[in-house]
Structures are given as C-alpha cells and as structure tokens.
Motif scaffolding. Sequence first.
Motif, PDB file in Angstrom:
ATOM      1  N   UNK A 126       0.844  -1.197   0.000  1.00  0.00           N
ATOM      2  CA  UNK A 126       0.000   0.000   0.000  1.00  0.00           C
ATOM      3  C   UNK A 126       0.878   1.245   0.000  1.00  0.00           C
ATOM      4  N   UNK A 127       1.904   1.253   0.852  1.00  0.00           N
ATOM      5  CA  UNK A 127       2.842   2.382   0.893  1.00  0.00           C
ATOM      6  C   UNK A 127       3.537   2.547  -0.454  1.00  0.00           C
ATOM      7  N   UNK A 128       3.967   1.434  -1.017  1.00  0.00           N
ATOM      8  CA  UNK A 128       4.647   1.488  -2.304  1.00  0.00           C
ATOM      9  C   UNK A 128       3.714   2.019  -3.390  1.00  0.00           C
ATOM     10  N   UNK A 129       2.451   1.613  -3.348  1.00  0.00           N
ATOM     11  CA  UNK A 129       1.479   2.106  -4.317  1.00  0.00           C
ATOM     12  C   UNK A 129       1.234   3.594  -4.181  1.00  0.00           C
ATOM     13  N   UNK A 130       1.157   4.076  -2.926  1.00  0.00           N
ATOM     14  CA  UNK A 130       0.988   5.516  -2.708  1.00  0.00           C
ATOM     15  C   UNK A 130       2.152   6.279  -3.334  1.00  0.00           C
ATOM     16  N   UNK A 131       3.363   5.769  -3.141  1.00  0.00           N
ATOM     17  CA  UNK A 131       4.523   6.429  -3.723  1.00  0.00           C
ATOM     18  C   UNK A 131       4.540   6.383  -5.234  1.00  0.00           C
ATOM     19  N   UNK A 132       4.122   5.253  -5.820  1.00  0.00           N
ATOM     20  CA  UNK A 132       4.128   5.123  -7.277  1.00  0.00           C
ATOM     21  C   UNK A 132       3.136   6.057  -7.949  1.00  0.00           C
ATOM     22  N   UNK A 133       2.140   6.506  -7.192  1.00  0.00           N
ATOM     23  CA  UNK A 133       1.130   7.395  -7.767  1.00  0.00           C
ATOM     24  C   UNK A 133       1.727   8.717  -8.230  1.00  0.00           C
ATOM     25  N   UNK A 134       2.774   9.186  -7.535  1.00  0.00           N
ATOM     26  CA  UNK A 134       3.369  10.464  -7.903  1.00  0.00           C
ATOM     27  C   UNK A 134       3.850  10.499  -9.342  1.00  0.00           C
ATOM     28  N   UNK A 135       4.786   9.630  -9.730  1.00  0.00           N
ATOM     29  CA  UNK A 135       5.239   9.620 -11.126  1.00  0.00           C
ATOM     30  C   UNK A 135       4.122   9.346 -12.116  1.00  0.00           C
ATOM     31  N   UNK A 136       3.207   8.460 -11.759  1.00  0.00           N
ATOM     32  CA  UNK A 136       2.135   8.095 -12.692  1.00  0.00           C
ATOM     33  C   UNK A 136       1.234   9.286 -13.013  1.00  0.00           C
ATOM     34  N   UNK A 137       0.750   9.962 -11.979  1.00  0.00           N
ATOM     35  CA  UNK A 137      -0.180  11.069 -12.175  1.00  0.00           C
ATOM     36  C   UNK A 137       0.523  12.296 -12.734  1.00  0.00           C
ATOM     37  N   UNK A 138       1.661  12.622 -12.153  1.00  0.00           N
ATOM     38  CA  UNK A 138       2.314  13.881 -12.501  1.00  0.00           C
ATOM     39  C   UNK A 138       2.888  13.835 -13.905  1.00  0.00           C
ATOM     40  N   UNK A 139       3.247  12.663 -14.391  1.00  0.00           N
ATOM     41  CA  UNK A 139       3.720  12.583 -15.776  1.00  0.00           C
ATOM     42  C   UNK A 139       2.624  13.002 -16.744  1.00  0.00           C
ATOM     43  N   UNK A 140       1.376  12.584 -16.468  1.00  0.00           N
ATOM     44  CA  UNK A 140       0.259  13.000 -17.322  1.00  0.00           C
ATOM     45  C   UNK A 140       0.014  14.498 -17.186  1.00  0.00           C
ATOM     46  N   UNK A 141       0.113  15.022 -15.961  1.00  0.00           N
ATOM     47  CA  UNK A 141      -0.072  16.455 -15.753  1.00  0.00           C
ATOM     48  C   UNK A 141       1.013  17.256 -16.466  1.00  0.00           C
ATOM     49  N   UNK A 142       2.235  16.735 -16.484  1.00  0.00           N
ATOM     50  CA  UNK A 142       3.330  17.423 -17.179  1.00  0.00           C
ATOM     51  C   UNK A 142       3.042  17.480 -18.675  1.00  0.00           C
ATOM     52  N   UNK A 143       2.531  16.380 -19.236  1.00  0.00           N
ATOM     53  CA  UNK A 143       2.163  16.393 -20.653  1.00  0.00           C
ATOM     54  C   UNK A 143       1.106  17.456 -20.905  1.00  0.00           C
ATOM     55  N   UNK A 144       0.117  17.551 -19.998  1.00  0.00           N
ATOM     56  CA  UNK A 144      -0.939  18.556 -20.159  1.00  0.00           C
ATOM     57  C   UNK A 144      -0.385  19.966 -19.962  1.00  0.00           C
ATOM     58  N   UNK A 145       0.627  20.127 -19.134  1.00  0.00           N
ATOM     59  CA  UNK A 145       1.259  21.436 -18.970  1.00  0.00           C
ATOM     60  C   UNK A 145       1.833  21.942 -20.289  1.00  0.00           C
ATOM     61  N   UNK A 146       2.288  21.015 -21.111  1.00  0.00           N
ATOM     62  CA  UNK A 146       3.086  21.380 -22.282  1.00  0.00           C
ATOM     63  C   UNK A 146       2.386  21.149 -23.609  1.00  0.00           C
ATOM     64  N   UNK A 147       1.280  20.399 -23.623  1.00  0.00           N
ATOM     65  CA  UNK A 147       0.579  20.088 -24.874  1.00  0.00           C
ATOM     66  C   UNK A 147      -0.920  20.159 -24.644  1.00  0.00           C
ATOM     67  N   UNK A 148      -1.722  20.124 -25.748  1.00  0.00           N
ATOM     68  CA  UNK A 148      -3.177  20.170 -25.645  1.00  0.00           C
ATOM     69  C   UNK A 148      -3.807  19.430 -26.816  1.00  0.00           C
ATOM     70  N   UNK A 149      -5.090  19.051 -26.628  1.00  0.00           N
ATOM     71  CA  UNK A 149      -5.881  18.486 -27.708  1.00  0.00           C
ATOM     72  C   UNK A 149      -5.365  17.183 -28.265  1.00  0.00           C
ATOM     73  N   UNK A 150      -5.536  17.018 -29.576  1.00  0.00           N
ATOM     74  CA  UNK A 150      -5.134  15.772 -30.218  1.00  0.00           C
ATOM     75  C   UNK A 150      -3.622  15.574 -30.189  1.00  0.00           C
ATOM     76  N   UNK A 151      -2.878  16.656 -30.172  1.00  0.00           N
ATOM     77  CA  UNK A 151      -1.428  16.514 -30.052  1.00  0.00           C
ATOM     78  C   UNK A 151      -1.067  15.927 -28.698  1.00  0.00           C
ATOM     79  N   UNK A 152      -1.819  16.326 -27.666  1.00  0.00           N
ATOM     80  CA  UNK A 152      -1.614  15.732 -26.353  1.00  0.00           C
ATOM     81  C   UNK A 152      -1.954  14.246 -26.400  1.00  0.00           C
TER      82      UNK A 152
END
Length: 407
Positions: A106-132
Amino acid sequence: MQSKISPFEFVAMMAMMVATVAFSIDSMLPAMPDIAAELVPDNPNRAQLILSAFMVGMGLGTLFSGPLSDTFGRKSIVFLGAALYILGAVLAWAAPTIELIVAARVIQGIGAAGPRVISIAIVRDLYAGREMARLISFIMMVFTIVPALAPLLGTGIIELSSWRGIFVAFLVFAFISTTWFGLRLTEPLPPSARRPFSASALWLALKEMMAIPMVRNSIYVQIMIFSVLFTSISLIQPTFDLIFGREEEFALYFFIIGGFCATSSLVNATFVMRYGMRAIVTLSMSVVLGITALMLVLTVLGSDGPLYFWAYVIWQTSVFYQMGLTVGNLNALAMEPLGHIAGLAASVMGAIATILAGIVSTIIAQMFNETTMPQILGTLILLAAAMPFLIRMRHLDRPSQVRSPAD
C-alpha cells in the motif's frame, strides 16, 4: 516545450515514470505461486492481495499527488513519491508475513502514484488536444514494453535470488528513473501558475471538474476498463498455472502478448488525428465486448483443451490491446478543459478509477475457483456497463476553449 531535453527523450522519460506502476505489478506475477506456497499455503488466493494492495495504494496516492504538485511544483512531489515507493519496497523485502507485505505494498502504491499522475499532468502542462493524445499514445507505446518484459525479468530475478529480490529491483528502477527526471527536466509548472493548497480551493476545483459531463463520463468508463484490466492482471497467472497447466510458459506468453499490445498505442497515435478519440475508444471496447461474449459461449458449451487455451490467449490479448486505444484518449478528452487544474484533475480521475477498479477486481479475483467463468462474467458485465456512458460521450460537444481541431 520549455525544457532542455528533446521530445524523444521527454517521451522516454515520461514512459519510464508511468511504467513504474506496470513494473511494480507485472514483475510480481511469476512470484505469486512461491509467495502463496511460503506465506499462505492454505489460501493461495490471498497472495493476489499483494497486487490489489498496490493498486488501492496507488489510487489513494493519486488523490493527493496532483493537488500537491499544483501547489509545490511537479518535481518536488515526484521526488516525495519516489521516496515513499522505495520505503515500501524495502519494507516489503523484509516483511515476514503476507499482512505486512500487503501493508508495505500500500505504501509502495501511494509512492508510485506520484510519477504516474504527474507525468500525465506534465504532458498537459506542455501540450493540448489531439497533439496531447498523440504524445500520450507514444508514451503508452514505450511504456507497454515494460509490462511485456516484467514477468520475464521477475522470473530471472527469482531464479537468481528469490521472490524477495524483486523488491530490490523496484528500488533500483525507482532510483534510476527519478535521478534521470531530476537531472534532465526543468520544472514545467512555474510558481506563477501554481494554486494555493487549501480545502476550499480543492473543493471548488473538484466541483468545477465534476460539473463537466465529458469528465464525468470519462471517469465512469475508466472505472470499468481498469476493473477489467486489474482483473486480468490478477487472474492471468493462476489461469495459466491451475487451469491450463502452463506455469513455466507464462512469462514467455505474457511477453509475446505484451509485445504485440505495445503496437496498440502506435495504432492509436497513427489514426487518432484522422478519426478522433471517441470513435477509436468506441470501436475498441465494442470489439472486446464481442470477443468476451464469444468466450462466455465457449465456456458454457464446455470447451477445453488447446483450442480453448488459444481462445483465452486471444481474448486476453484483446483486453490488454484495448488499453492502448482507450486510456490515453479518455484522459485526453477529460483533461482538455482542465489545464488550469491539470494536477488536481489527473489526481481525481486517477484516484476514483484506480481505487474503485482495485476493489472491484479484488472481489472478482477472490472468486477464482480454478475456472475462467468468474473472469469472463466479470469482464462482460463491466464492459456492458461502460457502453451507455461511452455512447453519451459520443454525443457531447468538445470544450470550446480547447485550441486543437474539433473531434
């Protein structure tokens, strides 16, 4: 993209961060028989809780990773998640009982959530729409190499040491990916774009997000398809072992299936600009629903032997293949109007889908009775339940503020 790295390196880096989750789950699959025999010989199904615990922990961490990254920046929360992930890996490595391993996962899963979620947010920070969507598809394509290889890697680690050695591999993987990310990527969210962390701000942002029908329906569909995915991950190894007697061949078959399914994201990236995200999601889920119905017919008729085995392999391949054609598109459709709260949006969507899917898949997996019927019926019900929401999405207008071409 405001970064010193090339788009190619960016895709590879984000893929490795997202792949932390797949590696943490799929490399454990070959270890399930050994863990069950050593820790829970009287109830082997309990060993599957090691997978479910990670998924639920990941969902819990997902709920907070995005909002925290909106406040403190993407990189600092990735580092925090990596530290928790490594802590969980160390605790699981040393744990003497199944209960302590489950808690550590459970602890390991909580930690893994950071890279998983934030990587998608980083893509959204830098791209949009169909290019995203296209970029996410490339990330998913690279990322799918890891789950294909993970069982083979897990098997090799077990042969060289034991099933506990897999947790050491998790530590090494996290250290390499986090160091690469920290050294090569500049912070994508400047202080001026950050949101203060407060309960009222989070609540208002959540209400704003959930008021958008496209977002709501995307979450509903993701709950169903992630439930199907987690169920398949939990049951594919015991099915190969206890139903078909192919335990020794499992890692190789999983590698072949995973390698083939890696092309799904490439297919999506190729056709999404031409046909649109919703059309691809609808077609892929409809095909898998039809194949699942055929599997039910074969099972009810009492099919067995090599023919039934290959039918199962084809069916599972279709289940995994659809993920590359659906998840990226569903995320992109939901994230389009949410750029100003990208971290929170990614967190809420991921948390709801992951936690509920983890619970649903655990219930189905614990019904495993050395037949394929629980998995087939569960998958059929889940996919059928997703179709009304998907049809609703087909008739919704895309957000007017999005700068990309209309879907």
